[in-house]
Design a protein around this motif. Structure first.
Motif, short mmCIF file in Angstrom:
data_model
loop_
_atom_site.label_atom_id
_atom_site.label_comp_id
_atom_site.label_asym_id
_atom_site.label_seq_id
_atom_site.Cartn_x
_atom_site.Cartn_y
_atom_site.Cartn_z
N TYR A 27 1.30 8.83 3.40
CA TYR A 27 2.36 7.83 3.53
C TYR A 27 2.86 7.76 4.96
O TYR A 27 3.02 6.68 5.53
N GLY A 28 3.10 8.90 5.58
CA GLY A 28 3.57 8.94 6.97
C GLY A 28 2.52 8.44 7.94
O GLY A 28 2.82 7.74 8.91
N LEU A 29 1.26 8.80 7.69
CA LEU A 29 0.16 8.34 8.57
C LEU A 29 0.00 6.82 8.50
O LEU A 29 -0.20 6.17 9.52
N LEU A 30 0.15 6.28 7.31
CA LEU A 30 0.03 4.83 7.15
C LEU A 30 1.19 4.10 7.82
O LEU A 30 1.00 3.05 8.43
N GLY A 31 2.39 4.68 7.75
CA GLY A 31 3.55 4.09 8.42
C GLY A 31 3.38 4.09 9.93
O GLY A 31 3.74 3.12 10.62
N ALA B 198 4.15 6.10 -5.18
CA ALA B 198 4.13 6.30 -6.63
C ALA B 198 3.18 7.43 -7.02
O ALA B 198 3.39 8.08 -8.04
N THR B 199 2.16 7.71 -6.22
CA THR B 199 1.20 8.77 -6.53
C THR B 199 1.54 10.08 -5.84
O THR B 199 0.75 11.02 -5.86
N ASN B 200 2.69 10.18 -5.21
CA ASN B 200 3.16 11.38 -4.52
C ASN B 200 2.23 11.83 -3.40
O ASN B 200 2.00 13.01 -3.21
N SER B 201 1.67 10.90 -2.63
CA SER B 201 0.84 11.25 -1.48
C SER B 201 1.70 11.08 -0.22
O SER B 201 1.55 10.12 0.51
N ILE C 62 0.84 -1.20 0.00
CA ILE C 62 0.00 0.00 0.00
C ILE C 62 0.88 1.25 0.00
O ILE C 62 0.61 2.23 -0.73
N GLN C 63 1.94 1.25 0.80
CA GLN C 63 2.83 2.41 0.86
C GLN C 63 3.57 2.61 -0.47
O GLN C 63 3.82 3.74 -0.88
N LEU C 64 3.93 1.52 -1.14
CA LEU C 64 4.56 1.66 -2.46
C LEU C 64 3.61 2.33 -3.45
O LEU C 64 4.02 3.17 -4.25
#
Length: 169
Positions: free
Chosen positions: A105-109, A98-101, A92-94
């Motif tokens: 990305y940080g919230l998901l991590g 790739a979509t520059n979000s 999901i993070q990859l």
């Protein structure tokens, strides 16, 4: 064609027997075969072979049921699900990278780290309890505890990286 029963043989009559010699008074007389047949014999139960596909009768070489270690099994499932969840979050993070979000990305991590920590703590707690419970099935408890420790070490590694990155960069 009709069925005809076989011919009946003439009846058999045994030859006359001479009287048996008398046993001396000091010897105990053994019962004859006919007398032995009349006496009730204790029945000996013969072990019957086990036929595959049919349940065994009680008392027929039945193995005692193995003790189950449910806590250890749940511990192993929690530890393994933490790693499976890590693979899912990685893909999901990859896709998000790739979509520059970068914000999501940080919230998901962070969400992944919190879930890994909770699953790791649960796996360790249940694994230790399952190991202390005892019994022959301690393997799942050991595996679950090991996977839980590995999850917590991964969370600790990520936390150290997050704290140390701004200090170095």
């Amino acid at each position: 064609m009709t069925f005809e029963p076989p011919a009946v043989p003439p009846s058999y009559t045994p030859p006359p027997q001479s009287p048996a010699p008398q046993a001396p008074a000091y010897q105990q007389q053994q019962p004859s075969y006919a007398q032995q047949q009349q006496q009730p014999q204790p029945q000996q139960q013969q072990p019957q072979p086990h036929h595959p596909g049919y349940p065994q009768q009680p008392g027929q070489n039945a193995r005692p049921p193995r003790a189950k270690n449910t806590l250890g099994f749940v511990s192993a499932i929690l530890g393994a699900s933490g790693f499976l969840l890590g693979f899912i979050f990685t893909f999901i993070q990859l896709g998000m990278y790739a979509t520059n979000s970068s914000g999501a990305y940080g919230l998901l991590g962070g969400t992944q780290s919190v879930l890994d920590a909770l699953l790791g703590l649960g796996a360790i707690a249940l694994g230790v309890l399952g190991y202390l419970k005892g019994g022959p099935s301690k393997l799942f408890a050991i595996v679950g505890t090991t996977l839980g420790v590995a999850l917590l070490l991964g969370v600790l590694n990520g936390l150290i990286f997050t704290i140390a990155l701004p200090l170095i960069y």
